[in-house]
Every structure is written in C-alpha cells, then in structure tokens.
Design a protein around this motif. Structure first.
Motif, PDB file in Angstrom:
ATOM      1  N   LEU A  74      41.579  38.872  28.754  1.00  0.00           N
ATOM      2  CA  LEU A  74      40.303  38.168  28.639  1.00  0.00           C
ATOM      3  C   LEU A  74      40.349  36.773  29.271  1.00  0.00           C
ATOM      4  CD1 LEU A  74      39.228  39.150  25.004  1.00  0.00           C
ATOM      5  CD2 LEU A  74      38.369  40.065  27.181  1.00  0.00           C
ATOM      6  N   ALA A  75      41.540  36.222  29.443  1.00  0.00           N
ATOM      7  CA  ALA A  75      41.665  34.905  30.064  1.00  0.00           C
ATOM      8  C   ALA A  75      41.447  34.962  31.571  1.00  0.00           C
ATOM      9  CB  ALA A  75      43.042  34.316  29.769  1.00  0.00           C
ATOM     10  N   ARG A  76      41.385  36.167  32.118  1.00  0.00           N
ATOM     11  CA  ARG A  76      41.197  36.315  33.560  1.00  0.00           C
ATOM     12  C   ARG A  76      39.714  36.476  33.891  1.00  0.00           C
ATOM     13  NH1 ARG A  76      46.047  37.725  36.119  1.00  0.00           N
ATOM     14  NH2 ARG A  76      44.796  37.483  38.030  1.00  0.00           N
ATOM     15  N   PRO A  77      39.205  35.786  34.920  1.00  0.00           N
ATOM     16  CA  PRO A  77      37.788  35.893  35.290  1.00  0.00           C
ATOM     17  C   PRO A  77      37.356  37.318  35.611  1.00  0.00           C
ATOM     18  CG  PRO A  77      38.810  34.012  36.384  1.00  0.00           C
ATOM     19  CD  PRO A  77      39.916  34.777  35.740  1.00  0.00           C
ATOM     20  N   LEU A  78      38.272  38.134  36.096  1.00  0.00           N
ATOM     21  CA  LEU A  78      37.902  39.485  36.493  1.00  0.00           C
ATOM     22  C   LEU A  78      37.442  40.332  35.311  1.00  0.00           C
ATOM     23  CD1 LEU A  78      40.438  41.644  35.695  1.00  0.00           C
ATOM     24  CD2 LEU A  78      41.566  40.259  37.408  1.00  0.00           C
ATOM     25  N   ALA A  79      37.790  39.913  34.073  1.00  0.00           N
ATOM     26  CA  ALA A  79      37.392  40.686  32.897  1.00  0.00           C
ATOM     27  C   ALA A  79      35.973  40.367  32.442  1.00  0.00           C
ATOM     28  CB  ALA A  79      38.371  40.429  31.755  1.00  0.00           C
ATOM     29  N   ALA A  80      35.363  39.336  33.010  1.00  0.00           N
ATOM     30  CA  ALA A  80      34.018  38.937  32.599  1.00  0.00           C
ATOM     31  C   ALA A  80      33.021  40.055  32.906  1.00  0.00           C
ATOM     32  CB  ALA A  80      33.613  37.654  33.312  1.00  0.00           C
ATOM     33  N   GLY A  81      32.223  40.417  31.954  1.00  0.00           N
ATOM     34  CA  GLY A  81      31.208  41.439  32.145  1.00  0.00           C
ATOM     35  C   GLY A  81      31.683  42.854  31.914  1.00  0.00           C
ATOM     36  N   LEU A  82      32.991  43.048  31.751  1.00  0.00           N
ATOM     37  CA  LEU A  82      33.521  44.386  31.497  1.00  0.00           C
ATOM     38  C   LEU A  82      33.553  44.658  29.988  1.00  0.00           C
ATOM     39  CD1 LEU A  82      36.532  44.568  33.994  1.00  0.00           C
ATOM     40  CD2 LEU A  82      34.257  45.571  34.273  1.00  0.00           C
ATOM     41  N   VAL A  83      33.353  45.883  29.645  1.00  0.00           N
ATOM     42  CA  VAL A  83      33.482  46.306  28.249  1.00  0.00           C
ATOM     43  C   VAL A  83      34.852  46.948  28.108  1.00  0.00           C
ATOM     44  CG1 VAL A  83      32.582  47.766  26.416  1.00  0.00           C
ATOM     45  CG2 VAL A  83      31.008  46.695  28.044  1.00  0.00           C
ATOM     46  N   LEU A  84      35.745  46.298  27.360  1.00  0.00           N
ATOM     47  CA  LEU A  84      37.118  46.772  27.224  1.00  0.00           C
ATOM     48  C   LEU A  84      37.274  47.597  25.959  1.00  0.00           C
ATOM     49  CD1 LEU A  84      39.003  43.498  28.261  1.00  0.00           C
ATOM     50  CD2 LEU A  84      38.269  45.396  29.706  1.00  0.00           C
ATOM     51  N   ASP A  85      37.725  48.815  26.118  1.00  0.00           N
ATOM     52  CA  ASP A  85      37.920  49.743  25.003  1.00  0.00           C
ATOM     53  C   ASP A  85      39.426  49.915  24.789  1.00  0.00           C
ATOM     54  OD1 ASP A  85      37.792  51.671  23.086  1.00  0.00           O
ATOM     55  OD2 ASP A  85      37.199  53.296  24.446  1.00  0.00           O
ATOM     56  N   TRP A  86      39.945  49.210  23.782  1.00  0.00           N
ATOM     57  CA  TRP A  86      41.385  49.226  23.530  1.00  0.00           C
ATOM     58  C   TRP A  86      41.751  50.442  22.680  1.00  0.00           C
ATOM     59  CZ3 TRP A  86      44.480  45.930  26.067  1.00  0.00           C
ATOM     60  CH2 TRP A  86      43.885  44.804  26.637  1.00  0.00           C
ATOM     61  N   ARG A  87      42.750  51.155  23.128  1.00  0.00           N
ATOM     62  CA  ARG A  87      43.184  52.357  22.438  1.00  0.00           C
ATOM     63  C   ARG A  87      44.717  52.357  22.360  1.00  0.00           C
ATOM     64  NH1 ARG A  87      39.730  56.739  26.075  1.00  0.00           N
ATOM     65  NH2 ARG A  87      37.642  55.812  25.751  1.00  0.00           N
ATOM     66  N   ALA A 132      38.242  51.726  41.421  1.00  0.00           N
ATOM     67  CA  ALA A 132      39.670  51.637  41.766  1.00  0.00           C
ATOM     68  C   ALA A 132      40.114  50.201  41.976  1.00  0.00           C
ATOM     69  CB  ALA A 132      39.959  52.475  43.008  1.00  0.00           C
ATOM     70  N   ARG A 133      39.244  49.398  42.612  1.00  0.00           N
ATOM     71  CA  ARG A 133      39.625  48.005  42.883  1.00  0.00           C
ATOM     72  C   ARG A 133      39.767  47.224  41.583  1.00  0.00           C
ATOM     73  NH1 ARG A 133      36.226  44.990  47.387  1.00  0.00           N
ATOM     74  NH2 ARG A 133      37.225  46.701  48.534  1.00  0.00           N
ATOM     75  N   GLN A 134      38.834  47.441  40.639  1.00  0.00           N
ATOM     76  CA  GLN A 134      38.924  46.742  39.359  1.00  0.00           C
ATOM     77  C   GLN A 134      40.131  47.213  38.552  1.00  0.00           C
ATOM     78  OE1 GLN A 134      34.889  47.587  38.057  1.00  0.00           O
ATOM     79  NE2 GLN A 134      34.417  45.385  38.005  1.00  0.00           N
ATOM     80  N   ARG A 135      40.408  48.511  38.598  1.00  0.00           N
ATOM     81  CA  ARG A 135      41.588  49.013  37.872  1.00  0.00           C
ATOM     82  C   ARG A 135      42.875  48.406  38.445  1.00  0.00           C
ATOM     83  NH1 ARG A 135      38.722  53.921  38.292  1.00  0.00           N
ATOM     84  NH2 ARG A 135      40.134  54.652  39.945  1.00  0.00           N
ATOM     85  N   GLN A 136      42.903  48.272  39.759  1.00  0.00           N
ATOM     86  CA  GLN A 136      44.090  47.675  40.392  1.00  0.00           C
ATOM     87  C   GLN A 136      44.231  46.202  40.011  1.00  0.00           C
ATOM     88  OE1 GLN A 136      44.072  47.962  44.668  1.00  0.00           O
ATOM     89  NE2 GLN A 136      46.148  47.165  44.881  1.00  0.00           N
ATOM     90  N   ALA A 137      43.107  45.492  39.995  1.00  0.00           N
ATOM     91  CA  ALA A 137      43.148  44.072  39.630  1.00  0.00           C
ATOM     92  C   ALA A 137      43.554  43.895  38.172  1.00  0.00           C
ATOM     93  CB  ALA A 137      41.785  43.441  39.880  1.00  0.00           C
ATOM     94  N   LEU A 138      43.037  44.749  37.288  1.00  0.00           N
ATOM     95  CA  LEU A 138      43.431  44.675  35.883  1.00  0.00           C
ATOM     96  C   LEU A 138      44.915  45.005  35.711  1.00  0.00           C
ATOM     97  CD1 LEU A 138      40.374  46.339  34.079  1.00  0.00           C
ATOM     98  CD2 LEU A 138      41.213  43.999  33.741  1.00  0.00           C
TER      99      LEU A 138
END
Length: 321
Positions: free
Chosen positions: A85-98, A52-58
């Motif tokens: 991707l320019a945000r540090p919080l996205a580092a290490g996450l696998v982003l699935d764009w749909r 939830a915290r990561q979803r809120q930050a994204l």
C-alpha cells in the motif's frame, strides 16, 4: 472527425478506469524460498487479476532483505500489505488478501565442500611460498566443514599471507557471491617444507672461519628449525661464526657475522683524516658493529676509547668534526 476517432479517447479512459478499479487477488504462501538478496512480493504470493503489467509491477515490490543462508525470516500479512500500500502503483486497486497469515522465508543456497576450501588454501599457500623451498606439504588441521552460501556466481579467493611460513599457519579464504564477499573462512594448516641446508662436519667455535669444506649439504625439513638456514658457502668463500656450532647442526643465518661487520675484540685499522693528512693506526673494537655503524675502538697504545664508523672489513674511520 469520424465517430471512431471521437470515441477513441473515451475507450482509453474507460480502459484505464477499469484497470485502476480492478480487483487483485494476493494469495500468500505459508513458506517461500528466494534466490536473490531481496524478498519480493512475487516470492511470497501468487498474484491474480488486473493486467500483466500491473501484476509484474506488484510482484517487484520489495518487502525487505533476504535472510542469510541457513536462517529463516517471518513476514506477517500486515507487514506485507503495508509495504504494498505504500507504493503509488497500488492506488485505486482493490486488493484481496488470501492464503497464509504469515510467510516463512528462506534463502536458497549452495554448499561449498570443505575439500574444495582446503584445496584452495593449499594452492594459495603454495603459490605464496613455493619458490622459497624445494618442496612444501600442507595439511588441514582437523576436518574442514562444508560451508553454505547464497546462490549466485561463486568464487573462492585465498588471501595473501604475510610473514614467513610456519609449522602452524592459518589460511583465509574469501567466499564471493556475484563478486561480493559473502563470508570468510579460516583454515588452520599444518605445514612442512624441505630445503638443501649446510650441516657442520665438525664442532666449530665462536669466531671460527667456515668454508665449503667445513659443511656438507643435505635436504632437510626446515620449518622446525630455530631460525632461517644459511646458504652454503661457495668455494673460496668463508663465513665467520658469532656462536658456536655443534657437529651435524644446521648453520643458521643468525649464527653468522654479516659480511664487513666487526666483532668486539677484533683488531681494526683506524683512519684519521685532518685536511690533506691521513693517518692509519691499529685499534681494538670495543663492541660489535656492521657497515655504517658507529662503535667505540681503543687505539693501540692509547688509554681512551674513541668513536669511529665502520667503512669496511676491519676498517673504521673517525668522522671529521
């Protein structure tokens, strides 16, 4: 140390690793409506996965400013992905764009009725000029159209109008959203105003003395007059005219000789002071002058004009050298 305490850091590390390597699904919408002044990722995409915290930050990632109300802005998937991707919080996450390849973003708005704008304009002008007249009538010129503004705390603020009220005047209304001016609206207004004025009972020539018996008081619309109407003379008070006035004509301030002023051709008393000696003689003014002004006068029996300062009614004095 118990085995539970020894395994605690390992469990915490495993949880962090799982969160960092989590897959986050970002399902882009084809169209989105925003209410704030910025476009956020949560406005244009449904976010699933991670915690939830990561979803809120994204969701709080800013993609750009929101468009003006009534306009649309196109955000491509590539531009949105680059912003994330320019945000540090996205580092290490696998982003699935749909979802959609691009998102059309519009800003939610509020419609301000033209009648409400006209009412604010009338109240603003009435507050500014109401004390100067017995009655004011203010009518918008043409139809006042409705205005769309962004959602938020709305305030309509009339601007202060400078100068005298005129038959055709423009009222400016600042439309504020959340305390900031969002846009300004100009409203042309037709104005009428009534005041008690003094009308000449008979035709009056130049330099005539006008008293209370020479005028009658009537209530009249005054904005169409050529100048500012003069106040009625009090009993025992007399005006002097600088221009002729026809019977039934409104007396204007511009037609009156100011109190204490001297007109060309007036007989005046000329004071000449030399030390303790003070001499008074008659003279004739060669030009107009108000109190404090220096004008030319011709002493009685003299052939040359001299300059003297107006110090009172029909009274002038030569300045000492």
């Amino acid at each position: 140390m118990s085995w539970k305490l020894a395994l605690a850091p390992l469990a915490l590390w495993a949880g962090c690793a799982l969160a960092q390597g989590a897959t986050v699904a970002l399902d882009l919408r084809a169209a989105a409506t925003v209410r704030g002044k910025d476009v956020l990722l949560a406005d244009v995409a449904a976010i699933e996965g991670a915690d939830a915290r990561q979803r809120q930050a994204l969701g709080a990632v800013r993609l750009g400013p929101a468009p003006l109300v009534g306009y649309a802005q196109d955000f491509s998937r590539a531009a949105i992905e680059a912003a994330v991707l320019a945000r540090p919080l996205a580092a290490g996450l696998v982003l699935d764009w749909r979802g959609a390849a691009r998102v059309i973003v519009r800003r939610a708005g509020t419609l301000v009725a033209g009648s409400e704008l006209a009412d604010v304009a009338r109240k603003g002008l009435a507050a500014r000029y109401g004390r100067e007249y017995d009655e004011i009538e203010l009518t918008p010129v043409g139809t006042v159209t409705d205005v769309q503004v962004a959602d938020g705390r709305l305030e309509l603020r009339p601007r202060e109008t400078a100068g005298p009220l005129r038959p055709r005047t423009t009222a400016w209304i600042d439309v504020l959203v959340d305390g900031a001016v969002y846009r300004s609206v100009a409203l042309p207004m037709q104005a009428k105003a009534w005041r008690t004025v003094a009308l000449a009972r008979r035709s009056l020539p130049v330099d005539a003395q006008v008293g209370a018996d020479d005028v009658r008081l009537v209530r009249q619309e005054v904005l169409a007059l050529a100048g500012q109407p003069a106040a009625a003379p009090a009993v025992g008070e007399h005006w002097r005219l600088r221009t002729a006035v026809a019977e039934g004509e409104v007396l204007l301030r511009e037609q009156l000789v100011p109190t204490g002023a001297i007109r060309r051709g007036d007989r005046v008393t000329l004071l000449v002071t030399a030390g303790a000696i003070r001499i008074e003689s008659a003279a004739v003014a060669q030009e107009d002058g108000v109190a404090g002004a220096v004008l030319r006068v011709l002493p009685a029996g003299g052939e040359a004009v001299v300059k003297a300062r107006v110090i009172g009614t029909h009274l002038v004095a030569m300045d000492e050298n």
